[in-house]
Design a protein around this motif. Structure first.
Motif, PDB file in Angstrom:
ATOM      1  N   GLU A  76       0.938  -1.156   0.103  1.00  0.00           N
ATOM      2  CA  GLU A  76       0.043   0.099   0.252  1.00  0.00           C
ATOM      3  C   GLU A  76       0.850   1.259   0.206  1.00  0.00           C
ATOM      4  OE1 GLU A  76      -3.228   0.408  -0.261  1.00  0.00           O
ATOM      5  OE2 GLU A  76      -4.354  -1.145   0.509  1.00  0.00           O
ATOM      6  N   TYR A  99      -6.538 -10.373  -2.699  1.00  0.00           N
ATOM      7  CA  TYR A  99      -6.346  -8.897  -2.989  1.00  0.00           C
ATOM      8  C   TYR A  99      -6.941  -8.445  -4.293  1.00  0.00           C
ATOM      9  CZ  TYR A  99      -3.112  -9.171   0.991  1.00  0.00           C
ATOM     10  OH  TYR A  99      -2.793  -9.419   2.333  1.00  0.00           O
ATOM     11  N   ARG A 153     -10.087  -5.618  -4.090  1.00  0.00           N
ATOM     12  CA  ARG A 153      -9.650  -4.264  -4.028  1.00  0.00           C
ATOM     13  C   ARG A 153      -8.881  -3.597  -4.996  1.00  0.00           C
ATOM     14  NH1 ARG A 153      -5.980  -4.024   1.173  1.00  0.00           N
ATOM     15  NH2 ARG A 153      -7.775  -5.306   1.848  1.00  0.00           N
ATOM     16  N   ARG A 169     -10.076  -0.318  -6.883  1.00  0.00           N
ATOM     17  CA  ARG A 169      -9.111   0.820  -7.022  1.00  0.00           C
ATOM     18  C   ARG A 169      -9.114   1.267  -8.431  1.00  0.00           C
ATOM     19  NH1 ARG A 169      -4.472   0.477  -2.945  1.00  0.00           N
ATOM     20  NH2 ARG A 169      -6.111   0.272  -1.794  1.00  0.00           N
TER      21      ARG A 169
END
Length: 334
Positions: free
Chosen positions: A84, A133, A136, A140
């Motif tokens: 991140e 993941y 997400r 995004r």
């Protein structure tokens, strides 16, 4: 002397050390086994700072990303717990974008896909990442076609791979592209890899698709089955290994895996055989022996029961076939 293939692995703090070790180790072995031109492997970070892995081991960077010039063969961004922060670091993202323009191909391991996406390198491309993941990443970056089913995806000159050990499968595929299947198989054997899994193999095997078995005995036997496909895996042999009765073993498998020991074994053997059919040139009889089937004819019947098609069709298919039923057919196992 032939020019080396420059491979730059991009790291950052809280990186997953296996994401670096798998590709760099496989490429190093390829060099020792005669890759020509050889790979020249470097680890790069912003400012050439050491990258501290999530395991606490600091990795010294050989390259400062900002100072890298010239052409690259492969730019690879790895994943880890710090993905991140890495994807939000404008200096890192800018360097990845710049270096991608100098690279013959670009790749990511696991959550390294977030950095590629932040750099705009996955826009309007199909890509994968670790199955946990993907949702997400898709939310995004809506212009990225995220598919978390396969182990790795190639879209043009951009490769993305799933979690951790799929980096090895991706790297073996890159070696095969560069030097042919003989060298790739030699590297896989040196790494004691059971087989080079094809890109379209599902990230999650039949024993991981559901939550991990809560019973330790079932969990241990599941691992034993996958690692010893050619052994005697009859319910009686498995029960003896676990120190329980065959009746109790059947109850445990039904409760924790939703199938019987015989079906679980047959499905594991059939799926492993299908992957070998697609990823190797071994004759069906040899695959049958390696995966615990008595003969090629028995394996053909298992393919028909499990997938509804024979081995020749499985080999020609662009993607891995899906089982007709989760547990396969109820057939006695030797």
């Amino acid at each position: 002397m032939q020019t080396a293939r420059r491979v730059l692995i991009v790291a950052y703090d809280n990186v997953q050390i296996l994401d670096i070790a798998c590709p760099s180790g496989a490429l190093d072995i390829a060099n020792r086994f005669g890759a020509r031109p050889p790979y020249r492997i470097d680890l790069g970070t912003v400012g050439r700072r050491p990258a501290r892995s999530s395991a606490g081991i600091a990795l010294a960077a050989g390259q400062q990303l900002e100072a890298v010039t010239g052409e690259l063969d492969t730019l690879m961004v790895v994943g880890g717990a710090g993905y991140e922060e890495a994807a939000a670091d404008p200096r890192l993202v800018a360097q990845v974008h710049r270096l991608a323009e100098r690279s013959r191909r670009v790749a990511s391991v696991c959550t390294g896909a977030y950095v590629l996406a932040a750099a705009g390198l996955l826009d309007h491309r199909r890509a994968t990442t670790h199955w946990g993941y993907g949702e997400r990443l898709a939310a995004r970056h809506p212009t990225v076609a995220v598919d978390v089913a396969p182990l790795y995806v190639r879209d043009g000159n951009v490769y993305t791979s799933a979690g951790v050990t799929s980096a090895l499968d991706l790297t073996l595929a890159l070696i095969e592209d560069d030097h042919g299947p003989t060298l790739a198989r030699a590297v896989a054997r040196e790494l004691v890899s059971y087989l080079h899994r094809p890109a379209d193999q599902a990230q999650i095997s039949m024993f991981l698709a559901a939550p991990p078995p809560g019973d330790r005995l079932v969990r241990d036997l599941s691992g034993h089955i996958n690692a010893h496909l050619a052994d005697d895996l009859s319910p009686r042999a498995l029960a003896a290994r676990a120190g329980v009765s065959t009746r109790h073993l059947t109850r445990l498998f039904s409760a924790h895996l939703g199938t019987t020991p015989a079906r679980a074994v047959r499905a594991a053997r059939t799926e492993a055989a299908a992957h070998l059919v697609r990823s190797s040139e071994l004759p069906l009889a040899a695959i049958a022996r390696r995966c615990g089937f008595g003969s090629a004819q028995t394996l053909r019947q298992a393919f028909l029961d499990h997938y509804g098609m024979g081995g020749d069709r499985i080999r020609r298919m662009p993607d891995m076939p899906r089982p007709r039923t989760p547990g396969g057919a109820e057939t006695p196992v030797p």
